[in-house]
Design an enzyme around this catalytic site. Structure first.
Site, mmCIF file in Angstrom:
data_model
loop_
_atom_site.group_PDB
_atom_site.id
_atom_site.type_symbol
_atom_site.label_atom_id
_atom_site.label_comp_id
_atom_site.label_asym_id
_atom_site.label_seq_id
_atom_site.Cartn_x
_atom_site.Cartn_y
_atom_site.Cartn_z
ATOM 1 C CD GLU A 103 -2.312 1.337 2.829
ATOM 2 O OE1 GLU A 103 -3.127 2.236 3.059
ATOM 3 O OE2 GLU A 103 -1.925 0.508 3.689
ATOM 4 C CG ASP A 128 -0.284 -7.703 6.225
ATOM 5 O OD1 ASP A 128 -0.011 -8.697 6.917
ATOM 6 O OD2 ASP A 128 0.131 -6.561 6.473
#
Length: 342
Positions: A103, A128
């Site tokens: 991200e 993740d």
């Protein structure tokens, strides 16, 4: 055409497979030259490079980590960061930049492309599995396999001593690792960040397990929070993207379980073990395909895009779309796991 490559954020298995695939195809089929930037966005920020050619990528497919190094450097927060990045890219003769990361890393790439015209292509990487627009990110499968093996091992020692064993896995805002490894490992309680847990309910499940003459295994994501309380932090420090260091919820939970149930409880924190080692076959496959398609984005001049897995197809989506929101565990998926609680 000279292509720059960087790997940013937390390391994970499969990064080297991406690098290998894009260099092999880029050199052999398109005649491109490659420059590796060291240590994530610190490389373009400080002009730190690594020679990247076919000999440099031989033998790296099964290796974990990244031959380029990584960091959590945020050039958007550095003094004159954007100017320095653009000047260093120009000095190195970079025509396109491929950013491999999660991200934060891809968020920087999106900003550089949309606001400053830097030709970027993104490759999604995070254990993740919380990037939107892609069904899976490489590194996730390896992390789940590692966590599942650990849970398998915890079962035997828990049953030998008839104690509660709490296994803390990674997952700041998304509980994908906890959910997948907990289900695969036969955990009796799975706690994720998306669903605040009730301590009384958790202790009820644990008591029920003991009544059935079995020792309970609790899998908890590091970002999981009790219904009444706050996230447990390792310390108050922040990285350059504003993230605090997590870890500690497993130890806190074990103490609460002991106090409320009177049963002995111990904690295992897997931590960076989940990031290390040889990538699984699936992660090697996925990372390799991402690398091949990323260099095709460069060939097509299709910048500002991230390659993504949707079903079995590799597609292209805007980087900004992939980083606009996190992909979290759907309540219905978590409800499925509830059948095995207690």
């Amino acid at each position: 055409m000279r292509v720059g490559v960087l790997t940013g954020g937390g390391d994970c298995p499969g990064l080297n497979a991406v690098i290998r695939a894009m260099v092999r195809k880029g050199v052999q089929e398109y005649g491109y030259d490659f420059t590796g930037f060291r240590d994530g966005w610190r490389g373009p920020l400080e002009g730190r490079t690594f020679p990247l050619d076919i000999p440099a990528v031989r033998g790296i497919l099964p290796r974990g980590g990244t031959i380029l190094g990584s960091s959590r450097t945020n050039p958007l927060q550095a003094e004159d960061g954007v100017r320095r990045v653009r000047e260093n890219l120009a000095e190195k003769g970079i025509d396109a930049l491929i950013a491999i990361g999660g991200e934060d890393t891809l968020g920087v790439a999106a900003t550089l492309y949309e606001e400053h015209g830097v030709p970027c292509v993104g490759v999604p990487k995070t254990i993740d599995n919380d990037l939107s627009g892609t069904d899976y990110t490489f590194g996730f499968d390896t992390a789940v396999n590692i966590a599942t093996e650990a849970i398998d091992r915890l079962h035997t020692t828990a049953e030998s001593h008839m104690r509660v064993l709490v296994c803390e896995v990674m997952g700041r805002h998304a509980g994908w690792i906890a959910l997948h490894s907990g289900l695969a490992g036969g955990a009796n309680v799975i706690l994720i960040p998306e669903h605040r847990f009730d301590l009384d309910e958790v202790c009820g499940w644990i008591t029920s397990r003991f009544e059935a003459a079995y020792a309970p295994i609790v899998v908890v994501a590091e970002g999981a929070m009790p219904r009444e309380g706050e996230m447990v932090l390792k310390d108050e420090s922040h990285d350059s993207f504003g993230h605090v260091r997590l870890s500690g919820v497993g130890e806190w939970l074990a103490k609460q379980i002991e106090r409320r149930t009177g049963k002995e409880a111990r904690t295992t924190v897997l931590g960076h073990v989940q990031r290390g080692g040889t990538p699984s076959a699936f992660d090697r496959w996925l990372a390799t395909r991402f690398g091949l398609h990323a260099i095709d984005c460069v060939r097509d001049g299709d910048f500002g895009k991230m390659v993504a897995l949707q079903g079995t197809r590799i597609v292209r989506i805007p980087i900004s779309e992939a980083t606009a929101r996190l992909k979290t565990v759907d309540p219905e998926l978590y409800a499925e796991a509830g059948v095995f609680f207690g």
